[in-house]
Design a protein around this motif. Structure first.
Motif, PDB file in Angstrom:
ATOM      1  N   GLU A 178       0.831  -1.212   0.000  1.00  0.00           N
ATOM      2  CA  GLU A 178       0.000   0.000   0.000  1.00  0.00           C
ATOM      3  C   GLU A 178       0.862   1.258   0.000  1.00  0.00           C
ATOM      4  O   GLU A 178       0.520   2.261  -0.624  1.00  0.00           O
ATOM      5  CB  GLU A 178      -0.928   0.025   1.225  1.00  0.00           C
ATOM      6  N   LEU A 179       1.979   1.226   0.713  1.00  0.00           N
ATOM      7  CA  LEU A 179       2.853   2.406   0.773  1.00  0.00           C
ATOM      8  C   LEU A 179       3.453   2.691  -0.609  1.00  0.00           C
ATOM      9  O   LEU A 179       3.613   3.848  -1.007  1.00  0.00           O
ATOM     10  CB  LEU A 179       3.957   2.209   1.811  1.00  0.00           C
ATOM     11  N   VAL A 180       3.788   1.646  -1.341  1.00  0.00           N
ATOM     12  CA  VAL A 180       4.303   1.823  -2.697  1.00  0.00           C
ATOM     13  C   VAL A 180       3.204   2.421  -3.578  1.00  0.00           C
ATOM     14  O   VAL A 180       3.445   3.358  -4.344  1.00  0.00           O
ATOM     15  CB  VAL A 180       4.802   0.475  -3.280  1.00  0.00           C
ATOM     16  N   TYR A 181       1.999   1.910  -3.423  1.00  0.00           N
ATOM     17  CA  TYR A 181       0.865   2.424  -4.216  1.00  0.00           C
ATOM     18  C   TYR A 181       0.611   3.899  -3.877  1.00  0.00           C
ATOM     19  O   TYR A 181       0.376   4.731  -4.766  1.00  0.00           O
ATOM     20  CB  TYR A 181      -0.395   1.605  -3.915  1.00  0.00           C
ATOM     21  N   MET A 182       0.657   4.235  -2.604  1.00  0.00           N
ATOM     22  CA  MET A 182       0.471   5.628  -2.183  1.00  0.00           C
ATOM     23  C   MET A 182       1.552   6.520  -2.781  1.00  0.00           C
ATOM     24  O   MET A 182       1.274   7.617  -3.271  1.00  0.00           O
ATOM     25  CB  MET A 182       0.548   5.740  -0.659  1.00  0.00           C
ATOM     26  N   ALA A 183       2.791   6.055  -2.726  1.00  0.00           N
ATOM     27  CA  ALA A 183       3.916   6.855  -3.213  1.00  0.00           C
ATOM     28  C   ALA A 183       3.764   7.180  -4.701  1.00  0.00           C
ATOM     29  O   ALA A 183       3.965   8.323  -5.128  1.00  0.00           O
ATOM     30  CB  ALA A 183       5.241   6.117  -2.957  1.00  0.00           C
ATOM     31  N   VAL A 184       3.385   6.178  -5.486  1.00  0.00           N
ATOM     32  CA  VAL A 184       3.182   6.413  -6.918  1.00  0.00           C
ATOM     33  C   VAL A 184       2.023   7.393  -7.127  1.00  0.00           C
ATOM     34  O   VAL A 184       2.121   8.340  -7.920  1.00  0.00           O
ATOM     35  CB  VAL A 184       2.894   5.082  -7.665  1.00  0.00           C
ATOM     36  N   ARG A 191      -4.165   2.587   6.303  1.00  0.00           N
ATOM     37  CA  ARG A 191      -4.544   2.656   7.721  1.00  0.00           C
ATOM     38  C   ARG A 191      -5.249   1.378   8.143  1.00  0.00           C
ATOM     39  O   ARG A 191      -5.014   0.859   9.241  1.00  0.00           O
ATOM     40  CB  ARG A 191      -5.422   3.881   7.968  1.00  0.00           C
ATOM     41  N   LYS A 192      -6.099   0.869   7.266  1.00  0.00           N
ATOM     42  CA  LYS A 192      -6.805  -0.388   7.586  1.00  0.00           C
ATOM     43  C   LYS A 192      -5.824  -1.545   7.728  1.00  0.00           C
ATOM     44  O   LYS A 192      -6.068  -2.488   8.463  1.00  0.00           O
ATOM     45  CB  LYS A 192      -7.815  -0.714   6.477  1.00  0.00           C
ATOM     46  N   LYS A 193      -4.719  -1.440   7.006  1.00  0.00           N
ATOM     47  CA  LYS A 193      -3.721  -2.517   7.082  1.00  0.00           C
ATOM     48  C   LYS A 193      -2.701  -2.252   8.180  1.00  0.00           C
ATOM     49  O   LYS A 193      -1.631  -2.864   8.192  1.00  0.00           O
ATOM     50  CB  LYS A 193      -3.048  -2.672   5.714  1.00  0.00           C
ATOM     51  N   GLY A 194      -3.018  -1.305   9.049  1.00  0.00           N
ATOM     52  CA  GLY A 194      -2.201  -1.123  10.241  1.00  0.00           C
ATOM     53  C   GLY A 194      -1.212   0.017  10.265  1.00  0.00           C
ATOM     54  O   GLY A 194      -0.440   0.150  11.221  1.00  0.00           O
ATOM     55  N   MET A 195      -1.209   0.877   9.246  1.00  0.00           N
ATOM     56  CA  MET A 195      -0.263   1.999   9.261  1.00  0.00           C
ATOM     57  C   MET A 195      -0.530   2.882  10.478  1.00  0.00           C
ATOM     58  O   MET A 195      -1.627   3.382  10.679  1.00  0.00           O
ATOM     59  CB  MET A 195      -0.393   2.834   7.980  1.00  0.00           C
ATOM     60  N   THR A 196       0.497   3.074  11.305  1.00  0.00           N
ATOM     61  CA  THR A 196       0.362   3.930  12.485  1.00  0.00           C
ATOM     62  C   THR A 196       0.650   5.392  12.109  1.00  0.00           C
ATOM     63  O   THR A 196       1.189   5.670  11.035  1.00  0.00           O
ATOM     64  CB  THR A 196       1.366   3.508  13.577  1.00  0.00           C
ATOM     65  N   ASP A 197       0.298   6.302  13.001  1.00  0.00           N
ATOM     66  CA  ASP A 197       0.574   7.720  12.756  1.00  0.00           C
ATOM     67  C   ASP A 197       2.072   7.958  12.594  1.00  0.00           C
ATOM     68  O   ASP A 197       2.501   8.786  11.801  1.00  0.00           O
ATOM     69  CB  ASP A 197       0.053   8.571  13.937  1.00  0.00           C
TER      70      ASP A 197
END
Lengths: 131, 131, 131, 131, 131, 131
Positions: free
Chosen positions: B68-74, B92-98
């Motif tokens: 997801e972070l790679v997808y967000m970055a693109v 966030r649903k997959k657990g990304m913390t603040d």
């Protein structure tokens, strides 16, 4: 060809040398890559960017490989040839396997595709995403 | 406002409904987000993109949050507002913390900066990166 | 390598030669750079772009160096290698010092960074900016 | 809508308040724009970006309006809506006249056009530009 | 230089060879271009992208040359050097004349210019366009 | 919200009115869309862009719908919301069917994907494409 010359350690000012020394110490290698040698014409920016980058890419709550993959993803979408090469090399050094790279590429490809489709149709953000 | 209407389940053709059903089953939720409702005007592309995406973002050698972070970055570097929102919610649903999000943002910011600096000076790729 | 051949003065049509002559007169030099030689395959576009550019980059309320810096900034963000080189050379000819270039680069780097951060978080425009 | 809430002064941590105080002092105004309120979720990035920006956009060899025009040009080519608005407002505050803005827009338009044409034809960089 | 080696037919796995065979059959030529040889490191993505592309670029309601011009236009705006070259060659094979190419370039140039002007001024979408 | 006010016919200078009159005559409609009303603050650019656009998008060797599809493709890849809406509306007026639009979207999506993959791996241009 760059718009500026590349400044080697021997020709660098004390301020630039101090940054080069820190890069070498952090990476446990004498190698200084071209980005820093070009940026050395702007010693303050060199110093600021290097120390920020060392901090941002250093230990944290995201693991080192994930950080490199994010950096690669941005660099690809921003079409920065140099950055793509340097961060792909860095990701491999941090353990990226061929299988992980293939998965990464598949995601990057699909993200570009859905970005393009969404933009084409100007899809409105769902209310559910704004909560 | 999108360039096409959003097709609801009730108004969808059997082919589109089959994709909607699979999205619902995969996500264990009745919610279908607007991207699919817009893409439903192109049933073949809808089908192809959904099944590829399910596969590409599914289990593999990269963990779900990293994907997801790679997808967000693109999506950020491609300036896709919709995609940024949907994938930030997904992360966030997959657990990304603040804290992880703050680290991610710092990396994305620095990647944009160094991409811009490298491009400005047209820094040549180091021979060492080509090995 | 370009997708078209570069048309030299000797091989150019009268219409193209007239533009080349005007470029030479305006620049007080026989040198015609590759952009015009490639664009010469489209004589009408060549003519229109050259005369507009001469007008737009000519005397006005912004000084010549500022105009070049704006051109460089757009070309960098648009990742146009050729344009970055040609306009950086032009800026130097118009008096850009090493110190100004270093300041310019620092701004371009920070603009890329804040553009990326703002886009990542989709920050809403302040009401105060809309007045 | 942003992906994070906007942190007001009253709700900010001491570290964030210190930055807000410095922004207010530097601008001689109580107004804090949304970018900083969103970035406040990442106090270290907030601090770093603000102080760097204050330094980079502060007194130097390029005049304040030129700096804003460069910032605007990058933000436009990077399609950052928020940044375009905030820096256009800032440029006007720093004295940009309607006539200068019209000239700026003409340059930005032509730069986009020639960037597009050069990229289309993949024009090779002239040897003369590499000297 | 690519980030991966190029996989030749002789060194390819059966799965990759099957795709190469289909490319050769579809194009009635033994030539396999570098994109596929690089993508061959990701056999599933290779297979998916090739068969989708063959379908999407195949017979339909838009004529073959129009499809190539759309592909070229996206590749130019996305600054993909490789893609610009390969699709310009493909367009010529599909009958693009010099005059059509000149017209195409003029449109691409103007589209970039008006895109840049609209973005600069953040022009709101007319209500009439939303009907 | 735009960075400038929109200039209506009633409030326009004679020079701007002359362009508005020509737009109305060319389109056989009283409607003037917002782009021109914003650009009217720069009468010379307004005049130049309108007359060039009328010429470039007018009769030639590419048919009117193909020209609009190329314009749409560039506008999408350049993420210009306004331009996407206005040119999608224009394409429909010039006869684009739902089926053609679906094909167009499929191409645009795949072009974004392969652009992203090629850029990720920095695939070198084939010698065969340089002939």
């Amino acid at each position: 060809m760059s718009t500026v010359t590349l400044i080697e350690y021997e020709d660098a000012s004390p301020k630039v040398r101090a940054v080069y020394d820190d890069i070498r110490a952090a990476r446990k290698s004498d190698f200084i890559n071209n980005f820093w040698k070009a940026l050395a014409h702007s010693p303050e920016t060199l110093e600021r960017v290097w120390f920020t980058l060392k901090d941002v890419m250093g230990p944290g709550t995201l693991d080192p490989l994930t950080k490199e993959l994010v950096y690669m993803a941005v660099s690809i979408a921003n079409k920065c040839e140099y950055c793509i090469h340097s961060h792909t090399v860095a990701a491999r050094k941090k353990g990226m396997t061929d299988e992980q790279y293939a998965e990464f590429l598949a995601i990057v490809g699909m993200a570009h595709q859905t970005n393009g489709l969404v933009t084409s149709m100007q899809v409105p953000v769902d209310e559910a995403f704004k909560a």
